[in-house]
Write a protein that holds these residues in place. Structure first.
Motif, PDB file in Angstrom:
ATOM      1  N   SER A   1       5.909   0.667  -5.827  1.00  0.00           N
ATOM      2  CA  SER A   1       4.790  -0.271  -5.825  1.00  0.00           C
ATOM      3  C   SER A   1       3.875   0.025  -4.645  1.00  0.00           C
ATOM      4  O   SER A   1       2.648   0.018  -4.778  1.00  0.00           O
ATOM      5  CB  SER A   1       5.287  -1.722  -5.763  1.00  0.00           C
ATOM      6  N   CYS A   2       4.479   0.317  -3.491  1.00  0.00           N
ATOM      7  CA  CYS A   2       3.689   0.679  -2.302  1.00  0.00           C
ATOM      8  C   CYS A   2       2.952   1.996  -2.511  1.00  0.00           C
ATOM      9  O   CYS A   2       1.792   2.121  -2.112  1.00  0.00           O
ATOM     10  CB  CYS A   2       4.587   0.781  -1.069  1.00  0.00           C
ATOM     11  N   LEU A   3       3.610   2.974  -3.123  1.00  0.00           N
ATOM     12  CA  LEU A   3       2.963   4.267  -3.372  1.00  0.00           C
ATOM     13  C   LEU A   3       1.768   4.099  -4.317  1.00  0.00           C
ATOM     14  O   LEU A   3       0.709   4.698  -4.109  1.00  0.00           O
ATOM     15  CB  LEU A   3       3.962   5.260  -3.995  1.00  0.00           C
ATOM     16  N   ILE A   4       1.931   3.275  -5.340  1.00  0.00           N
ATOM     17  CA  ILE A   4       0.869   3.064  -6.323  1.00  0.00           C
ATOM     18  C   ILE A   4      -0.304   2.325  -5.703  1.00  0.00           C
ATOM     19  O   ILE A   4      -1.466   2.667  -5.923  1.00  0.00           O
ATOM     20  CB  ILE A   4       1.415   2.290  -7.557  1.00  0.00           C
ATOM     21  N   HIS A   5      -0.004   1.298  -4.903  1.00  0.00           N
ATOM     22  CA  HIS A   5      -1.074   0.480  -4.316  1.00  0.00           C
ATOM     23  C   HIS A   5      -1.541   1.003  -2.966  1.00  0.00           C
ATOM     24  O   HIS A   5      -2.410   0.403  -2.335  1.00  0.00           O
ATOM     25  CB  HIS A   5      -0.624  -0.979  -4.221  1.00  0.00           C
ATOM     26  N   GLY A   6      -0.926   2.079  -2.514  1.00  0.00           N
ATOM     27  CA  GLY A   6      -1.369   2.727  -1.282  1.00  0.00           C
ATOM     28  C   GLY A   6      -1.164   1.914  -0.027  1.00  0.00           C
ATOM     29  O   GLY A   6      -1.923   2.016   0.930  1.00  0.00           O
ATOM     30  N   SER A   7      -0.124   1.068  -0.021  1.00  0.00           N
ATOM     31  CA  SER A   7       0.138   0.293   1.191  1.00  0.00           C
ATOM     32  C   SER A   7       1.479   0.639   1.783  1.00  0.00           C
ATOM     33  O   SER A   7       2.247   1.370   1.233  1.00  0.00           O
ATOM     34  CB  SER A   7       0.103  -1.192   0.861  1.00  0.00           C
TER      35      SER A   7
ATOM     36  N   VAL B   1      10.890  18.392   2.904  1.00  0.00           N
ATOM     37  CA  VAL B   1       9.862  17.549   2.281  1.00  0.00           C
ATOM     38  C   VAL B   1       9.003  16.879   3.346  1.00  0.00           C
ATOM     39  O   VAL B   1       9.457  16.640   4.463  1.00  0.00           O
ATOM     40  CB  VAL B   1      10.483  16.478   1.340  1.00  0.00           C
ATOM     41  N   PRO B   2       7.740  16.577   3.013  1.00  0.00           N
ATOM     42  CA  PRO B   2       6.856  15.912   3.975  1.00  0.00           C
ATOM     43  C   PRO B   2       7.435  14.568   4.420  1.00  0.00           C
ATOM     44  O   PRO B   2       8.114  13.902   3.640  1.00  0.00           O
ATOM     45  CB  PRO B   2       5.554  15.704   3.186  1.00  0.00           C
ATOM     46  N   SER B   3       7.166  14.192   5.645  1.00  0.00           N
ATOM     47  CA  SER B   3       7.718  12.942   6.176  1.00  0.00           C
ATOM     48  C   SER B   3       7.181  11.716   5.446  1.00  0.00           C
ATOM     49  O   SER B   3       7.766  10.642   5.525  1.00  0.00           O
ATOM     50  CB  SER B   3       7.426  12.824   7.673  1.00  0.00           C
ATOM     51  N   SER B   4       6.082  11.877   4.731  1.00  0.00           N
ATOM     52  CA  SER B   4       5.520  10.753   3.980  1.00  0.00           C
ATOM     53  C   SER B   4       6.257  10.486   2.662  1.00  0.00           C
ATOM     54  O   SER B   4       6.111   9.423   2.072  1.00  0.00           O
ATOM     55  CB  SER B   4       4.041  11.015   3.676  1.00  0.00           C
ATOM     56  N   LYS B   5       7.073  11.448   2.219  1.00  0.00           N
ATOM     57  CA  LYS B   5       7.777  11.279   0.944  1.00  0.00           C
ATOM     58  C   LYS B   5       9.031  10.432   1.153  1.00  0.00           C
ATOM     59  O   LYS B   5       9.903  10.786   1.949  1.00  0.00           O
ATOM     60  CB  LYS B   5       8.159  12.633   0.341  1.00  0.00           C
TER      61      LYS B   5
END
Length: 197
Positions: free
Chosen positions: A191-197, A126-130
């Protein structure tokens, strides 16, 4: 169908029981928020023993289970739990999720090596961002492998140098150790994934 949280792990690691425990927390949070919205002064009642999740009510998953859980401030997350017998099919689900919950049975020393191999395979694919949350379960069992030994086996500190979204918690479903922490961490991650932070 894309889901928010993919729950995987070898057979009998405690995936179904964990999701039930999280659902119980989810219901409590939802009820509490509803009470606050109605501005009732009485405190929300604690879950009675009749609504408590029992270990003995949980049977191993033989396929794929779907669930939808409530998190604070109106956030609903979908969970896909894939049974441990379906290890060969895990790869097809890895791209259709926002995060992964990998449950490990710390009490089964015979499955520890295969567990580490499968976990490393998932991390590699999986990508390191996941975000990946490793849930080290059954720490209440006397013969369980220590959390620190498991991390050494994985070379956890080296893995974390290459993946910022790698998390681990040691828990006991049976004794409710750190279940709230998992719930809070899932909420924080999404919450971070949704708000992009």
């Amino acid at each position: 169908m894309p889901v928010d949280v993919l729950v995987i792990g070898l057979s009998s690691s405690g995936k179904s029981f964990l999701v039930k425990k999280l659902r119980q927390l989810s219901s409590s949070v939802f009820e509490e928020e509803q009470h606050l919205k109605k501005k009732k002064k009485k405190k929300p009642s604690n879950s009675s023993s009749s609504s408590d999740v029992s270990f003995w009510e949980t049977v191993p998953s033989v396929g794929v289970n779907m669930d939808r859980l409530y998190f604070p401030n109106g956030l609903y997350l979908s969970f896909r739990e894939v049974g441990g017998a379906l290890v060969a099919t895990w790869e097809r689900y890895l791209s259709d999720c926002s995060s992964i919950l990998f449950v490990v049975d710390s009490s089964n020393t015979f499955k520890m090596a295969p567990t580490v191999i499968e976990l490393l395979n998932v991390i590699k694919k999986v990508p390191s961002s996941k975000p990946i949350l490793v849930v080290y379960n059954k720490i209440d069992v006397p013969q369980s492998v220590s959390f620190s030994s498991f991390k050494k086996l994985l070379r956890w500190s080296d893995l974390c140098k290459h993946r910022s979204n790698l998390h681990a918690l040691d828990i006991s479903n049976y004794e409710d150790v750190h279940i709230q922490s998992i719930y809070d961490l899932i909420n924080s991650i999404h919450s971070c994934l949704i708000h992009g932070s």
